[in-house]
Design an enzyme around this catalytic site. Structure first.
Site, mmCIF file in Angstrom:
data_model
loop_
_atom_site.group_PDB
_atom_site.id
_atom_site.type_symbol
_atom_site.label_atom_id
_atom_site.label_comp_id
_atom_site.label_asym_id
_atom_site.label_seq_id
_atom_site.Cartn_x
_atom_site.Cartn_y
_atom_site.Cartn_z
ATOM 1 N N GLY A 49 0.782 -1.250 0.000
ATOM 2 C CA GLY A 49 0.000 0.000 0.000
ATOM 3 C C GLY A 49 0.803 1.283 0.000
ATOM 4 N N GLU A 107 4.073 4.927 5.920
ATOM 5 C CA GLU A 107 2.810 4.182 5.876
ATOM 6 C C GLU A 107 1.794 4.868 4.980
ATOM 7 O OE1 GLU A 107 1.311 1.568 6.586
ATOM 8 O OE2 GLU A 107 2.014 0.640 8.421
ATOM 9 N N ASP A 111 -5.104 2.552 10.360
ATOM 10 C CA ASP A 111 -6.520 2.308 10.652
ATOM 11 C C ASP A 111 -6.637 1.879 12.109
ATOM 12 O OD1 ASP A 111 -9.174 1.679 10.639
ATOM 13 O OD2 ASP A 111 -9.068 0.115 9.124
HETATM 14 P P1 IMP Z 1 -4.265 -1.477 10.643
HETATM 15 O O1 IMP Z 1 -3.396 -2.508 11.315
HETATM 16 O O2 IMP Z 1 -5.731 -1.698 10.895
HETATM 17 O O3 IMP Z 1 -3.850 -0.046 10.947
HETATM 18 O O4 IMP Z 1 -4.105 -1.784 9.097
HETATM 19 C C1 IMP Z 1 -3.479 -0.931 8.238
HETATM 20 C C2 IMP Z 1 -3.413 -1.534 6.851
HETATM 21 O O5 IMP Z 1 -4.710 -1.966 6.408
HETATM 22 C C3 IMP Z 1 -2.978 -0.447 5.884
HETATM 23 O O6 IMP Z 1 -1.580 -0.420 5.739
HETATM 24 C C4 IMP Z 1 -3.718 -0.822 4.611
HETATM 25 O O7 IMP Z 1 -2.935 -1.698 3.844
HETATM 26 C C5 IMP Z 1 -4.968 -1.528 5.104
HETATM 27 N N1 IMP Z 1 -6.116 -0.585 5.117
HETATM 28 C C6 IMP Z 1 -6.671 0.024 6.180
HETATM 29 N N2 IMP Z 1 -7.699 0.808 5.820
HETATM 30 C C7 IMP Z 1 -7.792 0.706 4.466
HETATM 31 C C8 IMP Z 1 -8.670 1.306 3.478
HETATM 32 O O8 IMP Z 1 -9.563 2.124 3.751
HETATM 33 N N3 IMP Z 1 -8.445 0.940 2.192
HETATM 34 C C9 IMP Z 1 -7.483 0.059 1.818
HETATM 35 N N4 IMP Z 1 -6.642 -0.508 2.704
HETATM 36 C C10 IMP Z 1 -6.801 -0.198 4.014
#
Ligand code: IMP
Length: 191
Positions: A49, A107, A111
């Protein structure tokens, strides 16, 4: 001007190309000022990403210094569907020793912050001199977990977004802006 194939799938643009460009330059300026006295930085990109963002961020930082090296990691997070659990497996590790290095994790989006929390602990355990995070996007849930994201581009609503590296089913990464898909896209057969 006729739209591209992806414009037809996007319901709303959240962050435009121009906003991304301006913010990236701003973030690079901040990082450059904060690290003015170090010899070099190690930028760590978590695939896939953050690929677009690190490419633009590194070039913006390159004009200001300090010199940077790029490292790529791939991790897979064991989660339920689209939510991450914070349990992470390394699919591709760093290619070099980071002991004593000033590391910045680049990053795409924070999220839940669980993956990042794990990654920061991992990088610290490898004896980096310092570890900070620059994230282009941050969702509201990120504040629930204590992840120190020093440099944030945009705080966005709690919606699933695509573009500028972010995918839905591996698609839309090449879209140059960040947007929300039309709901009908999710009910379309993949392939
Ligand atoms: P976290 O561990 O929940 O913070 O996950 C983060 C990862 O989830 C990011 O690096 C993205 O690859 C993916 N991600 C989180 N939200 C989105 C979104 O809205 N669209 C696409 N990928 C997302």
């Amino acid at each position: 001007m006729p739209g591209t194939w992806y414009d037809a799938d996007i319901d709303r643009v959240i962050v435009t190309e121009e906003q991304i460009r301006e913010k990236t330059a701003e973030l690079a300026k901040q990082v450059s000022a904060d690290y003015a006295t170090v010899n070099g930085l190690l930028l760590v990109c978590v695939l896939k990403g953050a690929v677009m963002f690190i490419a633009d961020f590194a070039r913006a930082l390159g004009q200001l210094g300090p010199p940077a090296e790029l490292e790529f990691m791939a991790v897979s997070s064991y989660g339920q569907g689209t939510t991450s659990s914070g349990v992470v497996r390394i699919m591709k590790d760093l290619d070099r020793d980071i002991a004593g290095r000033h590391v910045i994790v680049v990053e795409d989006i924070v999220d839940s912050g669980l993956t990042l929390q794990w990654l920061l602990r991992y990088l610290e355990s490898r004896s980096a001199a310092s570890v900070e995070v620059v994230a282009l996007l941050r969702k509201p849930d990120a504040v629930k977990v204590q992840v120190p994201v020093k440099y944030v581009g945009f705080d966005i609503p709690n919606e699933f977004v695509v573009g500028y590296g972010l995918d839905y089913a591996e698609r839309y990464r090449e879209v140059p802006y960040v947007g929300v898909l039309k709901t009908e896209v999710y009910s379309r057969p993949v392939g």
